[in-house]
Write an enzyme that holds these catalytic residues in place. Structure first.
Site, PDB file in Angstrom:
ATOM      1  N   THR A   8      15.651  39.703  -3.878  1.00  0.00           N
ATOM      2  CA  THR A   8      15.208  39.608  -5.274  1.00  0.00           C
ATOM      3  C   THR A   8      14.738  38.173  -5.520  1.00  0.00           C
ATOM      4  O   THR A   8      15.369  37.407  -6.257  1.00  0.00           O
ATOM      5  CB  THR A   8      16.340  39.968  -6.264  1.00  0.00           C
ATOM      6  N   PHE A  33      29.587  37.883  -3.245  1.00  0.00           N
ATOM      7  CA  PHE A  33      29.983  36.496  -3.464  1.00  0.00           C
ATOM      8  C   PHE A  33      30.222  35.838  -2.107  1.00  0.00           C
ATOM      9  O   PHE A  33      31.303  35.324  -1.821  1.00  0.00           O
ATOM     10  CB  PHE A  33      31.242  36.425  -4.328  1.00  0.00           C
ATOM     11  N   ASN A  64      27.426  32.022 -10.448  1.00  0.00           N
ATOM     12  CA  ASN A  64      26.559  31.078  -9.737  1.00  0.00           C
ATOM     13  C   ASN A  64      26.053  29.970 -10.659  1.00  0.00           C
ATOM     14  O   ASN A  64      25.939  28.806 -10.249  1.00  0.00           O
ATOM     15  CB  ASN A  64      25.385  31.816  -9.103  1.00  0.00           C
ATOM     16  N   CYS A  95      20.706  31.338  -3.407  1.00  0.00           N
ATOM     17  CA  CYS A  95      21.291  31.894  -4.625  1.00  0.00           C
ATOM     18  C   CYS A  95      21.133  31.012  -5.853  1.00  0.00           C
ATOM     19  O   CYS A  95      20.539  31.425  -6.851  1.00  0.00           O
ATOM     20  CB  CYS A  95      22.777  32.186  -4.396  1.00  0.00           C
ATOM     21  N   LYS A 105      17.452  30.487  -7.559  1.00  0.00           N
ATOM     22  CA  LYS A 105      16.832  31.668  -8.158  1.00  0.00           C
ATOM     23  C   LYS A 105      17.718  32.300  -9.237  1.00  0.00           C
ATOM     24  O   LYS A 105      17.209  32.824 -10.232  1.00  0.00           O
ATOM     25  CB  LYS A 105      16.472  32.706  -7.086  1.00  0.00           C
ATOM     26  N   LYS A 153      22.806  23.535   3.500  1.00  0.00           N
ATOM     27  CA  LYS A 153      24.226  23.269   3.678  1.00  0.00           C
ATOM     28  C   LYS A 153      24.539  23.445   5.156  1.00  0.00           C
ATOM     29  O   LYS A 153      23.727  23.989   5.913  1.00  0.00           O
ATOM     30  CB  LYS A 153      25.069  24.212   2.823  1.00  0.00           C
TER      31      LYS A 153
END
Length: 434
Positions: free
Chosen positions: A86, A152, A211, A263, A266, A324
């Site tokens: 998405t 998650f 988030n 995540c 967006k 990360k």
């Protein structure tokens, strides 16, 4: 139980492998025939610690398989998960539901018996009702319920997050759907991991709100870091002091070059857009998005200052480009803003990253890739620590300094103690908020 997992991206692949490890029969579906062929040969297309071994274990046991045939996977399934992308929609910042709605229609045409259609993708509020409408339009006789089951999963720790979750959120509206979802997650409920059952809209919003809150914590400490630099405080000490408050907590209070990944960027944009569309603007989140971009630009300024205000012909070694550690994901990574600015300014940029080269070569033109960080720093004017991989946490600083033409460090993750760096022979050190 039988599960069809539509989508073999990060969420679908990890979730499918973990469900199969629970003992369920899982078929993962993707339209990309090449990707499915690689998976069937044991080749995992993403880097996630432990995933390759988990997939091998469960494919060998016959519980996990991969196919391009959606109809065959859906036929007889108790649950059909939608785990497609998405991405942010161009122009308005909303989540692009093209893939979700296409999957819903195809699932509707394929349903032959009752199934719970579960949205695992991160979607705006109201999407599950749209999914139900798309299924009914494609197949008015279909017997199904919809459920919202947001993920998650932290990249780099996704398997542990799935197997030992803080909570499992399930949005359902019928006892039958709840029973199916409870059975799917039975191994977790038996170990007393929290199961949060709620309505569809609440489940959809929980994901975005979680988030956005984490992104806000990151951005807040980055703003505090900027203030620390002005007043002579140390952001690490400040973060430790406020993080000891149980109401605040110490997680996501690490100053750095801004958040990135698949995540936070967006989802914050999508939540801001949802608020605007419903005349309930979330101004905190809108500000977080703006400030996060400013943080990245501040990092560029730090590097330019260490170079005496001139980047041209400077040799800069950048350690870490993924957003990360423990992932190969480059999506929205700070490196994609910082490194092009260095190259554009005329610097000679060398890059070292344990997993970033596969995606990074196409995304970061004009840089030289070097596997060894010490080789990357050879005769360099500056070394920039941009991703906190373990490989970069234990560097021999004296060796690194000796290899450099001008031993200077921009530690954008505050990995090292400034005094330790200077004692090792570096003539200049700059961190974040120190």
């Amino acid at each position: 139980m039988r599960i069809a997992m539509i989508g073999t991206g990060y969420v679908g692949l990890v979730s499918g492998a973990c469900f199969s490890d629970f003992g369920h029969e899982v078929v993962c579906v993707d339209r990309d025939a090449g990707k499915i062929a690689r998976l069937n040969q044991g080749e995992v297309p993403i880097f996630e610690p432990g995933l390759e071994a988990l997939i091998a274990k469960n494919t060998s046991a016959g519980r996990l398989s991969f196919t391009t045939e959606l109809a065959a996977a859906v036929d007889g399934a108790d649950a059909v998960f939608i785990a497609v992308g998405t991405p942010t929609r161009r122009g308005d910042g909303h989540a692009d539901l093209t893939y979700v709605m296409a999957a819903a229609a195809e699932i509707g045409r394929a349903l032959t018996g009752y199934a719970v259609v579960v949205t695992k993708s991160t979607v705006p509020v109201g999407t599950n009702r749209k999914v139900a409408a798309a299924i009914r339009e494609a197949n008015p006789a279909a017997a199904f319920d919809v459920a919202s089951n947001p993920e998650f999963l932290r990249e780099g720790a996704a398997i542990d997050d799935f197997m030992h979750p803080d909570r499992v959120v399930v949005g359902v509206e019928t006892p039958k759907a709840r029973k199916v979802m409870a059975e799917l997650y039975r191994p977790l409920s038996l170990r007393e991991f929290p199961m949060v059952y709620t309505g569809l809209e609440s489940a959809e919003l929980i994901k975005y709100a979680a988030n956005a809150f984490l992104a806000t914590k990151i951005t807040f400490i980055n703003e505090i870091a900027a203030l620390c630099e002005k007043v002579g405080a140390d952001v690490k000490t400040v973060a430790r002091g406020i993080g000891m408050d149980g109401r605040i907590g110490d997680k996501f209070l690490h100053a750095g070059p801004g958040y990135g990944g698949s995540c936070f960027p967006k989802d914050t944009k999508a939540l801001a857009r949802i608020g605007q569309e419903h005349a309930a603007p979330i101004q905190i989140v809108e500000t977080v998005i703006k400030v996060n971009e400013e943080v990245k630009r501040r990092m560029i300024d730090k590097i330019v200052d260490l170079c005496g205000g001139v980047l041209r012909d400077k040799t800069i070694a950048v350690l870490g480009v993924t957003f990360k550690p423990n992932t190969d994901d480059m999506r929205e990574a700070p490196s994609l803003t910082i490194i092009p600015a260095l190259v554009g300014g005329g610097a000679k940029v060398r890059v070292s990253d344990p997993q970033g080269r596969h995606e990074g070569e196409a995304l970061l033109p004009g840089v030289k890739w070097i596997d060894n960080p010490y080789q990357a720093a050879n005769d360099a004017d500056l070394v920039v620590l941009l991703t906190e991989w373990n490989e970069f946490r234990g560097l021999d600083l004296a060796k690194l300094a000796r290899k450099m033409a001008t031993p200077q460090m921009a530690d954008l993750r505050n990995i090292y103690d400034p005094a330790e760096v200077r004692a090792a022979g570096f003539t200049a050190y700059v961190g974040v908020g120190r």
